[in-house]
Design a protein around this motif. Structure first.
Motif, PDB file in Angstrom:
ATOM      1  N   ASP A 254       0.752  -1.092  -0.015  1.00 48.86           N
ATOM      2  CA  ASP A 254       0.128  -0.040   0.176  1.00 48.86           C
ATOM      3  C   ASP A 254       0.811   1.122  -0.183  1.00 48.86           C
ATOM      4  OD1 ASP A 254      -1.587   2.375   0.699  1.00 48.86           O
ATOM      5  OD2 ASP A 254      -3.032   0.945   1.833  1.00 48.86           O
ATOM      6  N   ARG A 255       0.760   2.009  -1.110  1.00 56.36           N
ATOM      7  CA  ARG A 255       1.848   3.147  -1.301  1.00 56.36           C
ATOM      8  C   ARG A 255       1.392   4.241  -0.419  1.00 56.36           C
ATOM      9  NH1 ARG A 255       3.504   5.295  -7.244  1.00 56.36           N
ATOM     10  NH2 ARG A 255       5.420   6.540  -6.590  1.00 56.36           N
ATOM     11  N   ALA A 256       0.306   4.278  -0.045  1.00 53.20           N
ATOM     12  CA  ALA A 256      -0.074   5.512   0.906  1.00 53.20           C
ATOM     13  C   ALA A 256       0.266   5.052   2.234  1.00 53.20           C
ATOM     14  CB  ALA A 256      -1.771   5.501   0.907  1.00 53.20           C
ATOM     15  N   GLN A 257       0.365   3.725   2.664  1.00 49.49           N
ATOM     16  CA  GLN A 257       0.746   3.610   4.038  1.00 49.49           C
ATOM     17  C   GLN A 257       2.189   3.708   4.064  1.00 49.49           C
ATOM     18  OE1 GLN A 257      -0.753   0.213   6.287  1.00 49.49           O
ATOM     19  NE2 GLN A 257      -2.292  -0.103   4.797  1.00 49.49           N
ATOM     20  N   ARG A 258       2.997   3.333   3.053  1.00 41.44           N
ATOM     21  CA  ARG A 258       4.281   3.476   3.077  1.00 41.44           C
ATOM     22  C   ARG A 258       4.889   5.077   3.170  1.00 41.44           C
ATOM     23  NH1 ARG A 258       4.740   0.454  -1.836  1.00 41.44           N
ATOM     24  NH2 ARG A 258       5.942   2.153  -2.711  1.00 41.44           N
ATOM     25  N   ALA A 259       4.222   5.844   2.389  1.00 43.40           N
ATOM     26  CA  ALA A 259       4.146   7.347   2.740  1.00 43.40           C
ATOM     27  C   ALA A 259       3.978   7.896   3.952  1.00 43.40           C
ATOM     28  CB  ALA A 259       3.407   8.119   1.443  1.00 43.40           C
ATOM     29  N   ALA A 260       2.825   7.361   4.482  1.00 46.34           N
ATOM     30  CA  ALA A 260       2.486   7.747   5.859  1.00 46.34           C
ATOM     31  C   ALA A 260       3.549   7.198   6.871  1.00 46.34           C
ATOM     32  CB  ALA A 260       1.289   7.172   6.186  1.00 46.34           C
ATOM     33  N   MET A 261       4.113   6.160   6.732  1.00 46.75           N
ATOM     34  CA  MET A 261       5.370   5.534   7.523  1.00 46.75           C
ATOM     35  C   MET A 261       6.447   6.655   7.436  1.00 46.75           C
ATOM     36  SD  MET A 261       7.006   1.856   7.946  1.00 46.75           S
ATOM     37  CE  MET A 261       7.850   1.731   6.536  1.00 46.75           C
ATOM     38  N   THR A 262       6.806   7.000   6.196  1.00 48.11           N
ATOM     39  CA  THR A 262       7.847   7.930   5.903  1.00 48.11           C
ATOM     40  C   THR A 262       7.549   9.251   6.932  1.00 48.11           C
ATOM     41  OG1 THR A 262       8.310   6.891   3.740  1.00 48.11           O
ATOM     42  CG2 THR A 262       8.983   9.493   4.230  1.00 48.11           C
ATOM     43  N   ILE A 263       6.426   9.788   6.686  1.00 44.19           N
ATOM     44  CA  ILE A 263       6.106  11.120   7.545  1.00 44.19           C
ATOM     45  C   ILE A 263       6.192  10.713   9.413  1.00 44.19           C
ATOM     46  CG2 ILE A 263       4.412  12.813   8.014  1.00 44.19           C
ATOM     47  CD1 ILE A 263       5.626  12.630   5.074  1.00 44.19           C
ATOM     48  N   TYR A 264       5.581   9.455   9.531  1.00 43.25           N
ATOM     49  CA  TYR A 264       5.907   9.092  10.927  1.00 43.25           C
ATOM     50  C   TYR A 264       7.157   9.242  11.489  1.00 43.25           C
ATOM     51  CZ  TYR A 264       6.099   6.286  15.047  1.00 43.25           C
ATOM     52  OH  TYR A 264       6.028   5.708  16.169  1.00 43.25           O
ATOM     53  N   SER A 265       8.099   8.600  10.469  1.00 44.04           N
ATOM     54  CA  SER A 265       9.538   8.585  11.074  1.00 44.04           C
ATOM     55  C   SER A 265      10.307   9.743  11.131  1.00 44.04           C
ATOM     56  CB  SER A 265      10.441   7.353  10.121  1.00 44.04           C
ATOM     57  OG  SER A 265      10.456   7.731   8.660  1.00 44.04           O
ATOM     58  N   THR A 266       9.724  10.493  10.101  1.00 44.90           N
ATOM     59  CA  THR A 266      10.384  11.999  10.006  1.00 44.90           C
ATOM     60  C   THR A 266      10.017  12.706  11.249  1.00 44.90           C
ATOM     61  OG1 THR A 266      10.305  12.125   7.801  1.00 44.90           O
ATOM     62  CG2 THR A 266      10.312  14.225   8.722  1.00 44.90           C
ATOM     63  N   LEU A 267       8.744  12.895  11.635  1.00 44.27           N
ATOM     64  CA  LEU A 267       8.216  13.504  13.097  1.00 44.27           C
ATOM     65  C   LEU A 267       9.044  12.710  14.093  1.00 44.27           C
ATOM     66  CD1 LEU A 267       5.877  12.294  14.696  1.00 44.27           C
ATOM     67  CD2 LEU A 267       4.747  12.786  12.753  1.00 44.27           C
ATOM     68  N   LEU A 268       9.176  11.485  14.204  1.00 43.61           N
ATOM     69  CA  LEU A 268       9.893  10.694  15.244  1.00 43.61           C
ATOM     70  C   LEU A 268      11.231  10.980  15.536  1.00 43.61           C
ATOM     71  CD1 LEU A 268      10.003   8.691  17.568  1.00 43.61           C
ATOM     72  CD2 LEU A 268      10.221   6.977  15.641  1.00 43.61           C
ATOM     73  N   GLY A 269      12.043  11.065  14.362  1.00 42.75           N
ATOM     74  CA  GLY A 269      13.675  11.354  14.306  1.00 42.75           C
ATOM     75  C   GLY A 269      14.406  11.475  13.202  1.00 42.75           C
ATOM     76  N   GLU A 381       3.914  13.567  -4.601  1.00 39.26           N
ATOM     77  CA  GLU A 381       2.645  13.789  -4.479  1.00 39.26           C
ATOM     78  C   GLU A 381       2.134  12.713  -3.416  1.00 39.26           C
ATOM     79  OE1 GLU A 381       1.097  12.710  -8.572  1.00 39.26           O
ATOM     80  OE2 GLU A 381       1.908  14.728  -9.247  1.00 39.26           O
ATOM     81  N   ALA A 382       2.716  11.366  -3.116  1.00 40.84           N
ATOM     82  CA  ALA A 382       2.419  10.680  -2.420  1.00 40.84           C
ATOM     83  C   ALA A 382       2.550  11.252  -0.823  1.00 40.84           C
ATOM     84  CB  ALA A 382       2.960   9.345  -2.378  1.00 40.84           C
ATOM     85  N   LEU A 383       3.685  11.801  -1.003  1.00 47.97           N
ATOM     86  CA  LEU A 383       4.015  12.453   0.375  1.00 47.97           C
ATOM     87  C   LEU A 383       3.042  13.626   0.992  1.00 47.97           C
ATOM     88  CD1 LEU A 383       7.840  12.222   0.429  1.00 47.97           C
ATOM     89  CD2 LEU A 383       6.432  10.727   1.708  1.00 47.97           C
ATOM     90  N   ASP A 384       3.186  14.518  -0.210  1.00 41.44           N
ATOM     91  CA  ASP A 384       2.143  15.601   0.168  1.00 41.44           C
ATOM     92  C   ASP A 384       0.554  15.413   0.335  1.00 41.44           C
ATOM     93  OD1 ASP A 384       4.084  17.635  -0.544  1.00 41.44           O
ATOM     94  OD2 ASP A 384       3.642  17.696  -2.552  1.00 41.44           O
ATOM     95  N   ALA A 385       0.222  14.143  -0.057  1.00 42.31           N
ATOM     96  CA  ALA A 385      -1.196  13.732   0.083  1.00 42.31           C
ATOM     97  C   ALA A 385      -1.287  13.113   1.522  1.00 42.31           C
ATOM     98  CB  ALA A 385      -1.744  12.793  -1.012  1.00 42.31           C
ATOM     99  N   VAL A 386      -0.523  12.722   2.259  1.00 41.85           N
ATOM    100  CA  VAL A 386      -0.503  12.290   3.486  1.00 41.85           C
ATOM    101  C   VAL A 386      -1.215  13.041   4.404  1.00 41.85           C
ATOM    102  CG1 VAL A 386       0.575  11.054   5.564  1.00 41.85           C
ATOM    103  CG2 VAL A 386       1.596  10.715   3.205  1.00 41.85           C
ATOM    104  N   THR A 387      -2.371  12.433   5.161  1.00 39.40           N
ATOM    105  CA  THR A 387      -3.204  13.184   5.974  1.00 39.40           C
ATOM    106  C   THR A 387      -2.688  12.824   7.499  1.00 39.40           C
ATOM    107  OG1 THR A 387      -4.778  11.374   6.356  1.00 39.40           O
ATOM    108  CG2 THR A 387      -5.098  12.676   4.594  1.00 39.40           C
ATOM    109  N   PHE A 388      -3.224  13.679   8.295  1.00 40.15           N
ATOM    110  CA  PHE A 388      -2.982  13.690   9.790  1.00 40.15           C
ATOM    111  C   PHE A 388      -3.430  12.109  10.165  1.00 40.15           C
ATOM    112  CE2 PHE A 388      -4.739  13.822  14.217  1.00 40.15           C
ATOM    113  CZ  PHE A 388      -3.463  14.203  14.937  1.00 40.15           C
ATOM    114  N   ASP A 389      -4.556  11.856   9.888  1.00 41.64           N
ATOM    115  CA  ASP A 389      -5.278  10.582  10.376  1.00 41.64           C
ATOM    116  C   ASP A 389      -4.614   9.312  10.154  1.00 41.64           C
ATOM    117  OD1 ASP A 389      -7.239  11.745  11.577  1.00 41.64           O
ATOM    118  OD2 ASP A 389      -8.686  11.618  10.045  1.00 41.64           O
ATOM    119  N   GLU A 390      -3.790   9.540   8.822  1.00 43.58           N
ATOM    120  CA  GLU A 390      -2.999   8.422   8.275  1.00 43.58           C
ATOM    121  C   GLU A 390      -1.701   8.143   9.129  1.00 43.58           C
ATOM    122  OE1 GLU A 390      -3.932   8.070   3.565  1.00 43.58           O
ATOM    123  OE2 GLU A 390      -2.673   9.799   4.043  1.00 43.58           O
ATOM    124  N   VAL A 391      -1.126   9.151   9.538  1.00 43.01           N
ATOM    125  CA  VAL A 391       0.235   9.163  10.288  1.00 43.01           C
ATOM    126  C   VAL A 391      -0.424   8.618  11.514  1.00 43.01           C
ATOM    127  CG1 VAL A 391       2.136  10.550  11.082  1.00 43.01           C
ATOM    128  CG2 VAL A 391       1.239  11.054   8.850  1.00 43.01           C
TER     129      VAL A 391
END
Length: 416
Positions: A254-269, A381-391
């Motif tokens: 799921d590309r959207a979940q992978r993108a959301a995981m990237t945003i999560y790891s970015t805000l984590l560290g 675009e996949a990173l730009d489209a990540v929502t708060f709820d997904e993260v």
């Protein structure tokens, strides 16, 4: 807007052209699903060793001097890499030199000599490379965390392999590995950047058809269930190198979940504004280096936290890093954190894609590892489209109590 054209050559090798406006550079990259993950136990280290050996020459450029000097006369940057996922060879040149660069790369990579004398010489070089990494505690920590996360599975083994394996590899075994794994069906050729000078009349395809036709390889061994371990290599030092590995419960297809995981790891560290950097480094002064990174193999995700720090502070840092993951799991991130991390991650991707080599590497991973489209704009675009709820959902999918730990320093496993 990239212009992308793909075809499958007579030898089964997919050829992708990704034209990017506004650049004077071209990268040519050839990659195969023939990294360390595809090795049998006794072959561990062979994928990387083979990467070294092909640079010794092919049919037209038949020794390492001709390979190196030809690349230099083009002003080209020639290199390769082996990971668990892939082995890849690439050259970046000014656009006018792209046809000559394709001729060079497809010669020594597509039809290497694999000379016995050169093999014996390079064997000693790679053994020295292994020894160098073994002298670097941070590199040892990376090997340990892979083993702690994946055990005896190929993903848990070192890409370089053990030195004792290098001493036993024969030419016949190396050729057999190549003939088993370097298949067009599980590979790809990528021409990225300014493609104005690359012939579209079949001449380019003919060069890439120097690679032999090889049948479909055996599938990789699926990733094992997560059985967390704690592995410590005790060293009498003032510095410790800590690694923590989680396996988020996400679908890597799921590309959207992978993108959301990237945003999560970015805000984590993943940035200087991240939770780990702000608290562990800035507020508490526990370390100089601390970060988080995410990676998606073909069938399993990984979230890794890393720190290099004074050994006396290792226990406190470890406990607080675990607590930060637990806090995100329980309470989620803030809207502001997600917004900032999303902008930072997407911005970093935009800047990286100014480099044609980065786009080529991305395309190879997309095509060969994930079987997805190659358009670099879609990655942004996949990173730009990540929502708060997904993260926030990703934070819930990271079990804060289930992790593997690795450390190099004056510690015992029971400290973790």
């Amino acid at each position: 807007m990239p212009q992308i054209a793909s075809e499958t050559l007579a030898n089964g090798l997919p050829l992708h052209r990704i034209h990017l406006d506004g650049t004077r550079a071209t990268t040519i990259l050839v990659a195969f699903d023939a990294g360390a993950r595809t090795e049998r136990p006794e072959e561990n280290g062979m994928a990387h060793f083979l990467e070294h050996l092909v640079f010794k020459g092919g049919e037209k450029y038949d020794d390492y001097r001709k390979v190196n000097e030809t690349a230099e006369r083009m002003g080209g940057s020639l290199n390769a890499y082996t990971s668990h996922d892939l082995v890849a060879f690439h050259i970046t040149v000014r656009a006018e030199s792209a046809p000559d660069a394709i001729d060079l790369l497809t010669d020594f990579v597509g039809r290497p000599k694999l000379d016995q004398d050169e093999l014996d010489r390079e064997r000693g070089v790679v053994i020295q490379e292994i020894a160098r990494y073994d002298d670097q505690p941070s590199a040892v920590a990376e090997h340990l965390i892979d083993r702690a996360a994946f055990g005896d599975h190929p993903l848990g083994r070192s890409v370089l392999g053990p030195a004792e394996h290098l001493r036993t590899f024969t030419r016949d075994a190396i050729v057999a590995f190549r003939e088993r794994r370097w298949t067009g069906a599980r590979g790809g050729a990528f021409i990225v950047g300014n493609t104005d000078h690359v012939a579209a009349n079949g001449a380019t395809a003919a060069l890439f058809e120097r690679f032999p036709t090889i049948g479909e390889p055996e599938p990789y061994e699926p990733a094992p269930a997560f059985v967390p371990q704690t592995l410590v290599e005790r060293r009498d030092s003032n510095q410790s190198h800590l690694r923590m590995s989680y396996r988020p419960d996400i679908d890597v297809d799921d590309r959207a979940q992978r993108a959301a995981m990237t945003i999560y790891s970015t805000l984590l560290g993943g940035s200087m504004g991240s939770r780990l950097f702000d608290e562990i480094r800035e507020q508490r002064g526990l370390c100089y280096s601390v970060y988080a990174m995410d990676h998606a193999y073909a069938d399993v995700p990984v979230l890794q936290l890393s720190a290099g720090l004074d050994s006396s502070k290792c226990g406190e840092a470890y406990a607080r890093m675990k607590e930060i993951v637990a806090e995100l799991h329980a309470d989620g991130p803030t809207e502001e954190e997600v917004q900032r991390a999303r902008a930072y991650a997407a911005g970093r991707r935009v800047l990286a894609f100014e480099n044609t080599n980065a786009v080529a590497r991305y395309a190879a991973n997309q095509a060969i590892v994930h079987g997805e489209d190659l358009d670099p704009d879609r990655a942004i675009e996949a990173l730009d489209a990540v929502t708060f709820d997904e993260v926030a959902a990703i934070a819930k999918k990271v079990d804060p109590q289930t992790l593997s730990v690795a450390c190099v320093g004056p510690h015992d496993a029971d400290e973790f």
